[in-house]
Design an enzyme around this catalytic site. Structure first.
Site, PDB file in Angstrom:
ATOM      1  N   ASP A   7      49.987  47.043  32.720  1.00 16.03           N
ATOM      2  CA  ASP A   7      49.603  46.517  34.027  1.00 16.03           C
ATOM      3  C   ASP A   7      50.863  46.131  34.797  1.00 16.03           C
ATOM      4  O   ASP A   7      51.641  45.289  34.354  1.00 16.03           O
ATOM      5  CB  ASP A   7      48.695  45.292  33.810  1.00 16.03           C
ATOM      6  CG  ASP A   7      48.106  44.785  35.111  1.00 16.03           C
ATOM      7  OD1 ASP A   7      48.194  45.493  36.133  1.00 16.03           O
ATOM      8  OD2 ASP A   7      47.558  43.668  35.092  1.00 16.03           O
ATOM      9  N   ASP A  17      47.863  50.823  39.400  1.00 20.63           N
ATOM     10  CA  ASP A  17      48.865  50.052  38.679  1.00 20.63           C
ATOM     11  C   ASP A  17      48.458  49.643  37.266  1.00 20.63           C
ATOM     12  O   ASP A  17      49.099  48.795  36.659  1.00 20.63           O
ATOM     13  CB  ASP A  17      49.254  48.808  39.488  1.00 20.63           C
ATOM     14  CG  ASP A  17      48.207  47.720  39.417  1.00 20.63           C
ATOM     15  OD1 ASP A  17      47.015  48.047  39.490  1.00 20.63           O
ATOM     16  OD2 ASP A  17      48.587  46.551  39.282  1.00 20.63           O
ATOM     17  N   GLU A  18      47.400  50.232  36.752  1.00 23.37           N
ATOM     18  CA  GLU A  18      46.927  49.857  35.410  1.00 23.37           C
ATOM     19  C   GLU A  18      46.448  51.081  34.665  1.00 23.37           C
ATOM     20  O   GLU A  18      45.811  51.946  35.254  1.00 23.37           O
ATOM     21  CB  GLU A  18      45.674  49.001  35.532  1.00 23.37           C
ATOM     22  CG  GLU A  18      45.852  47.550  35.667  1.00 23.37           C
ATOM     23  CD  GLU A  18      44.483  46.893  35.782  1.00 23.37           C
ATOM     24  OE1 GLU A  18      43.763  46.855  34.776  1.00 23.37           O
ATOM     25  OE2 GLU A  18      44.148  46.450  36.884  1.00 23.37           O
TER      26      GLU A  18
HETATM   27 MG   LIG Z   1      48.634  44.664  38.238  1.00 19.88          MG
END
Ligand SMILES: [Mg+2]
Length: 366
Positions: free
Chosen positions: A14, A108-109
């Site tokens: 993350d 973003d993960e």
């Molecule tokens: Mg994040």
């Protein structure tokens, strides 16, 4: 004693305050300053806040004027999605150096299954370290990671040492980790569910574990079954690199272009109601909720989120759709909104029947 479940080595990566960190990286004068991506317009909403801004209570999905009130020095930055996608692509290329089993949750993960990996590295913990270092070298950005035996625990763990940290929950620690876990930290338990849990006397994983399947089913429906299993360390859902894009959706074109998010929320409510009706009619549920936004200049934007369980109820769909709406500033007035649900339970072959997790004297590199 033998192990009932095939143990996987799962990493959840993350990025830290992703949009805000990209902006600070690209514009060094923003470094160390409280910034908010989005939220600058009259009725705008913050879609990401830098850690400096978070210290003042600035959060994503917060109205811009409230954010500014909390943090008078806050600098608003316009989002640049193309740039975020580009960085996201660079990060994914790093993941693929280790495994093809990569399941992105958003820009973003992602989840990575590194049980067997291209480097032949038996330690998922060291792989996570490697990956975070490579991300930093390549993009100048920091990431956090969680490492464990399933997606659920990896996801929860990635939050523990954020920012720029990681946490491994080893197989023999899984049971106690889950028992001690604050119910609010359970992935899939939002504010509303947490309140409900509290009322039922459930504050930790241990409390949750004491409730029967029937009880949880009665109070939480399908999600109850999910809670019942994850708290026992059972989360059999694998890392799915290829999603079947089949989906069910509903949308509305407006007679007048909308620019106020307040009106949009009202429309989303109608759309979610319609979607729920369709889902009930065809008896399906799904995990991935996508919000479609068509602007007055006909450009199209989609924003998606995948939940850890199947949903078909309007409330949950709407809650997620709202979150997606607030995720980033609208670029123009809006002529169409749509919500669709993918990752449907119709695509699932028979679910693996979950068994109790037994971890005894395990020789397992993590
Ligand atoms: Mg994040």
């Amino acid at each position: 004693m033998e192990l009932d479940l095939p143990l996987r080595k799962i990493i959840h990566v993350d990025m830290d305050a992703f949009y805000a960190s990209v902006e600070q990286h690209d514009n060094p004068e923003l470094k160390g300053k409280p910034i908010a991506v989005g939220g600058g317009s009259k009725r705008g909403v913050v879609s990401a806040a830098s850690y400096e801004a978070r210290k003042f209570g600035v959060r994503s999905a917060m109205a811009g004027y409230i954010a500014k009130r909390n943090c008078p020095d806050l600098i608003f930055v316009r989002p640049r999605f193309d740039r975020y996608k580009e960085v996201s692509q660079q990060i994914r290329e790093i993941f693929f150096e280790y495994t093809d089993l990569v399941e992105p949750l958003s820009l973003d993960e992602a989840y990575l299954d590194v049980t067997e990996n291209k480097k032949g590295n038996p330690s998922a913990t060291l792989i996570a370290k490697d990956i975070r270092q490579k991300i930093f070298d390549k993009t100048g950005l920091t990431a956090s990671a969680g490492v464990s035996i399933n997606k659920f625990i990896a996801k929860v763990a990635s939050d523990y040492n954020k920012p720029n940290g990681q946490k491994t929950v080893n197989p023999e620690e899984v049971i106690s980790f889950l028992e001690e876990l604050d119910i609010r930290k359970f992935y899939g338990v939002g504010k509303v569910t947490a309140e409900k849990m509290y009322k039922l006397g459930v504050f930790t994983g241990k409390d949750l574990k004491e409730k029967s399947l029937e009880f949880l089913d009665q109070h939480f429906g399908k999600s109850g079954r999910y809670y019942y299993h994850v708290v026992r360390g059972v989360h059999t859902s694998g890392v799915k690199p290829h999603r079947i894009p089949k989906s069910v959706g509903a949308e509305r074109t407006f007679s007048e272009n909308l620019s106020s998010e307040v009106f949009m929320l009202e429309k989303l409510d109608h759309i979610a109601t319609e979607l729920e009706r369709r889902l009930v009619k065809s008896k399906i549920a799904g995990k991935t909720i996508t919000l479609k936004i068509k602007y007055s200049d006909f450009t199209l934007q989609t924003r998606s989120k995948t939940l850890p369980y199947f949903v078909s109820k309007k409330e949950l769909i709407l809650e997620t759709a709202k979150e997606l709406l607030y995720q980033s500033e609208l670029e123009n007035s809006v002529r169409l909104l749509g919500i669709s649900l993918a990752n449907l339970n119709t695509e699932k072959k028979k679910e693996e029947s979950p068994k109790e997790l037994v971890v005894v004297q395990l020789k397992f590199d993590f």
